[in-house]
Design a protein around this motif. Structure first.
Motif, PDB file in Angstrom:
ATOM      1  N   ARG A 251       0.812  -1.218   0.000  1.00 28.91           N
ATOM      2  CA  ARG A 251       0.000   0.000   0.000  1.00 28.91           C
ATOM      3  C   ARG A 251       0.851   1.276   0.000  1.00 28.91           C
ATOM      4  NH1 ARG A 251      -4.970  -1.992   1.951  1.00 28.91           N
ATOM      5  NH2 ARG A 251      -5.113  -4.101   1.104  1.00 28.91           N
ATOM      6  N   ASP A 252       2.113   1.183   0.358  1.00 29.99           N
ATOM      7  CA  ASP A 252       2.970   2.372   0.435  1.00 29.99           C
ATOM      8  C   ASP A 252       3.685   2.566  -0.892  1.00 29.99           C
ATOM      9  OD1 ASP A 252       4.560   4.471   1.104  1.00 29.99           O
ATOM     10  OD2 ASP A 252       5.616   3.486   2.746  1.00 29.99           O
ATOM     11  N   PRO A 253       3.488   3.694  -1.586  1.00 27.30           N
ATOM     12  CA  PRO A 253       4.145   3.890  -2.885  1.00 27.30           C
ATOM     13  C   PRO A 253       5.664   3.962  -2.791  1.00 27.30           C
ATOM     14  CG  PRO A 253       2.985   5.880  -2.199  1.00 27.30           C
ATOM     15  CD  PRO A 253       2.581   4.806  -1.254  1.00 27.30           C
ATOM     16  N   ILE A 273       2.202  -6.739 -10.146  1.00 28.42           N
ATOM     17  CA  ILE A 273       1.540  -5.979  -9.075  1.00 28.42           C
ATOM     18  C   ILE A 273       0.060  -6.331  -9.109  1.00 28.42           C
ATOM     19  CG2 ILE A 273       1.041  -3.670  -8.200  1.00 28.42           C
ATOM     20  CD1 ILE A 273       3.612  -2.768  -9.644  1.00 28.42           C
ATOM     21  N   THR A 274      -0.404  -7.003  -8.066  1.00 30.79           N
ATOM     22  CA  THR A 274      -1.770  -7.505  -8.035  1.00 30.79           C
ATOM     23  C   THR A 274      -2.754  -6.408  -7.619  1.00 30.79           C
ATOM     24  OG1 THR A 274      -1.474  -8.251  -5.752  1.00 30.79           O
ATOM     25  CG2 THR A 274      -0.991  -9.832  -7.506  1.00 30.79           C
ATOM     26  N   ILE A 275      -4.021  -6.727  -7.794  1.00 30.71           N
ATOM     27  CA  ILE A 275      -5.092  -5.822  -7.382  1.00 30.71           C
ATOM     28  C   ILE A 275      -5.029  -5.623  -5.864  1.00 30.71           C
ATOM     29  CG2 ILE A 275      -7.595  -5.573  -7.198  1.00 30.71           C
ATOM     30  CD1 ILE A 275      -6.736  -5.160 -10.000  1.00 30.71           C
ATOM     31  N   GLY A 276      -5.125  -4.374  -5.423  1.00 33.65           N
ATOM     32  CA  GLY A 276      -5.041  -4.048  -4.014  1.00 33.65           C
ATOM     33  C   GLY A 276      -3.776  -3.300  -3.661  1.00 33.65           C
ATOM     34  N   CYS A 277      -2.780  -3.335  -4.547  1.00 33.51           N
ATOM     35  CA  CYS A 277      -1.555  -2.558  -4.325  1.00 33.51           C
ATOM     36  C   CYS A 277      -1.777  -1.118  -4.795  1.00 33.51           C
ATOM     37  CB  CYS A 277      -0.381  -3.170  -5.079  1.00 33.51           C
ATOM     38  SG  CYS A 277       0.107  -4.811  -4.502  1.00 33.51           S
ATOM     39  N   ASP A 301      -2.198  -4.089 -11.865  1.00 38.79           N
ATOM     40  CA  ASP A 301      -3.635  -4.400 -11.785  1.00 38.79           C
ATOM     41  C   ASP A 301      -3.932  -5.821 -12.271  1.00 38.79           C
ATOM     42  OD1 ASP A 301      -4.172  -1.900 -10.762  1.00 38.79           O
ATOM     43  OD2 ASP A 301      -4.620  -1.006 -12.705  1.00 38.79           O
ATOM     44  N   VAL A 302      -3.164  -6.772 -11.790  1.00 37.94           N
ATOM     45  CA  VAL A 302      -3.306  -8.172 -12.202  1.00 37.94           C
ATOM     46  C   VAL A 302      -4.095  -8.923 -11.134  1.00 37.94           C
ATOM     47  CG1 VAL A 302      -2.071 -10.292 -12.813  1.00 37.94           C
ATOM     48  CG2 VAL A 302      -1.122  -8.068 -13.457  1.00 37.94           C
ATOM     49  N   HIS A 303      -5.114  -9.662 -11.549  1.00 39.75           N
ATOM     50  CA  HIS A 303      -5.856 -10.535 -10.638  1.00 39.75           C
ATOM     51  C   HIS A 303      -5.048 -11.811 -10.392  1.00 39.75           C
ATOM     52  CE1 HIS A 303      -9.663  -8.241 -10.664  1.00 39.75           C
ATOM     53  NE2 HIS A 303      -9.322  -7.947 -11.902  1.00 39.75           N
ATOM     54  N   GLY A 356       2.563  -6.815   2.101  1.00 40.00           N
ATOM     55  CA  GLY A 356       2.697  -5.544   2.795  1.00 40.00           C
ATOM     56  C   GLY A 356       3.040  -5.743   4.265  1.00 40.00           C
ATOM     57  N   GLU A 357       3.543  -4.686   4.886  1.00 40.79           N
ATOM     58  CA  GLU A 357       3.972  -4.779   6.282  1.00 40.79           C
ATOM     59  C   GLU A 357       2.787  -4.872   7.239  1.00 40.79           C
ATOM     60  OE1 GLU A 357       6.610  -1.599   7.170  1.00 40.79           O
ATOM     61  OE2 GLU A 357       7.870  -1.937   5.420  1.00 40.79           O
ATOM     62  N   SER A 358       1.672  -4.241   6.907  1.00 42.89           N
ATOM     63  CA  SER A 358       0.522  -4.235   7.807  1.00 42.89           C
ATOM     64  C   SER A 358      -0.378  -5.449   7.605  1.00 42.89           C
ATOM     65  CB  SER A 358      -0.287  -2.948   7.617  1.00 42.89           C
ATOM     66  OG  SER A 358      -0.691  -2.824   6.266  1.00 42.89           O
ATOM     67  N   HIS A 359      -0.689  -5.799   6.352  1.00 44.86           N
ATOM     68  CA  HIS A 359      -1.626  -6.892   6.071  1.00 44.86           C
ATOM     69  C   HIS A 359      -0.914  -8.214   5.776  1.00 44.86           C
ATOM     70  CE1 HIS A 359      -5.023  -4.103   5.919  1.00 44.86           C
ATOM     71  NE2 HIS A 359      -4.237  -3.291   5.239  1.00 44.86           N
ATOM     72  N   GLY A 360       0.328  -8.168   5.321  1.00 41.41           N
ATOM     73  CA  GLY A 360       1.041  -9.397   5.012  1.00 41.41           C
ATOM     74  C   GLY A 360       0.565 -10.026   3.716  1.00 41.41           C
ATOM     75  N   VAL A 361       0.877 -11.302   3.570  1.00 42.19           N
ATOM     76  CA  VAL A 361       0.524 -12.037   2.351  1.00 42.19           C
ATOM     77  C   VAL A 361      -0.916 -12.521   2.453  1.00 42.19           C
ATOM     78  CG1 VAL A 361       1.150 -13.972   0.861  1.00 42.19           C
ATOM     79  CG2 VAL A 361       2.933 -12.705   2.063  1.00 42.19           C
ATOM     80  N   SER A 362      -1.646 -12.453   1.366  1.00 46.24           N
ATOM     81  CA  SER A 362      -3.062 -12.820   1.361  1.00 46.24           C
ATOM     82  C   SER A 362      -3.232 -14.336   1.235  1.00 46.24           C
ATOM     83  CB  SER A 362      -3.770 -12.112   0.200  1.00 46.24           C
ATOM     84  OG  SER A 362      -3.229 -12.535  -1.037  1.00 46.24           O
ATOM     85  N   THR A 363      -4.460 -14.781   1.442  1.00 51.07           N
ATOM     86  CA  THR A 363      -4.772 -16.214   1.300  1.00 51.07           C
ATOM     87  C   THR A 363      -4.673 -16.660  -0.150  1.00 51.07           C
ATOM     88  OG1 THR A 363      -7.125 -15.625   1.138  1.00 51.07           O
ATOM     89  CG2 THR A 363      -6.278 -16.205   3.313  1.00 51.07           C
ATOM     90  N   GLU A 364      -4.917 -15.735  -1.088  1.00 45.29           N
ATOM     91  CA  GLU A 364      -4.784 -16.085  -2.501  1.00 45.29           C
ATOM     92  C   GLU A 364      -3.348 -16.465  -2.852  1.00 45.29           C
ATOM     93  OE1 GLU A 364      -6.309 -13.469  -1.375  1.00 45.29           O
ATOM     94  OE2 GLU A 364      -8.374 -13.472  -2.150  1.00 45.29           O
TER      95      GLU A 364
END
Length: 415
Positions: A251-253, A273-277, A301-303, A356-364
């Motif tokens: 999330r941090d540019p 760079i996936t969706i959500g960044c 913007d990659v799913h 990301g540092e706050s949310h980490g790696v997603s389940t996907e």
């Protein structure tokens, strides 16, 4: 005398009862009139109550039908037409002519200056010129910027990086002449060949549109590099390593720009760079990249469903997936957790996922790792007690350069 006494008695008998009767009659009239008025008031109240009940009963019998969008639009246009006929507004032609006059007056204030010392000509804009507002509004909007495939670069050094990589310069804005003098040779050639627009604007206006606290005095609008242009640039240097970096929930540019800079320095094959960044092409990310955006392929913007399609087809069968995970609780149930220095085997292509540092790696990301089976690993970077985690760009740098050792060893063994 007796006759007189009798007369007086007769008069008193008839006089006083008569006066008393008259007073009683007037009082009775007053009482009757008050009763009559109150009776009339009660009847009026009854009539009003009956009328209210009748109206309520009639309203209850009404059937409310849904109104379609066309009927609503027709009614709105009808009311607008009625209001326009009532309020006689000036015709739109007169307003457009006034706006054209104002724009012409602003444009007439600007002047074209042929600077012989710099070797090119530029347009000097007045304070709060509408052309500057139109240009900057377009490039600061992500939707319009993506549609026109444009990027905004601030500062002489980053502009030189973009020119060195062959990006097309469309517009350059400057307020300080000495900043433009450092790149005058490149700008002169581009203006003659491609007719680049150059504007000199007041420092106050440039400061408004700058994302920096202290504006550098020069700002340029470039055409975003396409994948073909990046391949052409990379063909002049040694081939990149077969590594794909996937950014997840960054999330941090500034961090995203540092990640792209590290990947370009390694060099990696590509960055996904996936969706959500955050947007990799905004000004803060470009400054953090220090020119790395122009030297590596970027898929934004990659799913997650599209991530396997980005990996080269000839290398997908022997692809390894590594997840940089600092949260022990997420990887507690997994058996394939390694220290980042204990990477022993890599395939023909490696995918490194960083979160990301706050949310980490997603389940996907974990679901994507499970698709490769035993060729998936979670990498852990140990830190001192009391330290939560490393910066995401620093953690990725450690992993990539450790992975680079094994990739180069495998390439040397094959040779």
């Amino acid at each position: 005398m007796l006759v007189n006494i009798c007369k007086n008695i007769r008069i008193s008998l008839f006089k006083y009862p008569y006066n008393t009767g008259c007073r009683e009659l007037s009082d009775m009239k007053k009482i009757l009139s008050q009763e009559y008025m109150t009776k009339i008031g009660i009847e009026k109240e009854k009539e009003e109550c009956l009328l209210i009940e009748k109206n309520l009963f009639e309203q209850s019998l009404l059937q409310h039908k849904p109104v379609t969008a066309a009927e609503r639009l027709e009614s709105n246009t009808r009311t607008l037409n009625q209001n326009s006929t009532r309020e006689r507004a000036p015709p739109p032609k007169a307003l457009s002519e006034m706006e054209k006059r104002r724009r012409l007056e602003k444009i007439s204030k600007s002047e074209i200056i042929n600077d012989k010392e710099l070797g090119f000509e530029f347009t000097k804009l007045s304070l709060t010129d509408s052309r500057l507002t139109t240009m900057m509004t377009t490039v600061r909007s992500k939707k319009r910027r993506d549609k026109n495939r444009q990027i905004v670069i601030e500062g002489r050094r980053l502009i030189l990086e973009a020119l060195e990589c062959g990006l097309r310069l469309k517009t350059i804005l400057f307020s300080q002449r000495d900043q433009l003098a450092a790149i005058k040779e490149e700008v002169t050639v581009l203006q003659k060949a491609k007719q680049t627009e150059i504007y000199k604007v007041p420092h106050h206006d440039l400061k408004i549109w700058s994302t920096l606290t202290t504006p550098p005095g020069v700002l340029a609008i470039f055409e975003r590099p396409c994948s073909q242009h990046v391949r052409k640039t990379l063909s002049k240097v040694p081939p990149p390593l077969p590594i794909t970096v996937v950014c997840d929930n960054i999330r941090d540019p500034n961090n995203l720009g540092s990640i792209i800079r590290t990947c370009a320095a390694l060099p990696c094959l590509q960055v996904v760079i996936t969706i959500g960044c955050c947007d990799p092409w905004e000004s803060k990310s470009l400054r953090g990249g220090c020119g790395g955006h122009f030297r590596i392929q970027i898929h934004d913007d990659v799913h997650w469903e599209e991530v396997p399609l980005v990996i080269p087809a000839e290398l997908a069968d022997n692809c390894w997936v590594f997840i940089a995970e600092n949260n022990i609780s997420k990887s507690a149930g997994l058996t394939n957790v390694l220290d980042y220095t204990n990477i022993e085997q890599t395939g023909s292509h490696s995918v490194v996922i960083i979160g990301g540092e706050s949310h980490g790696v997603s389940t996907e990301a974990y679901q994507f790792m499970q698709t490769v089976g035993n060729r998936g690993r979670c990498l852990h970077i140990p830190v001192a007690e009391g330290i939560d985690s490393l910066n995401v760009a620093s953690a990725l740098t450690l992993i990539l350069y450790e992975l680079r050792k094994h990739v180069l060893q495998m390439q040397n063994c094959e040779i």
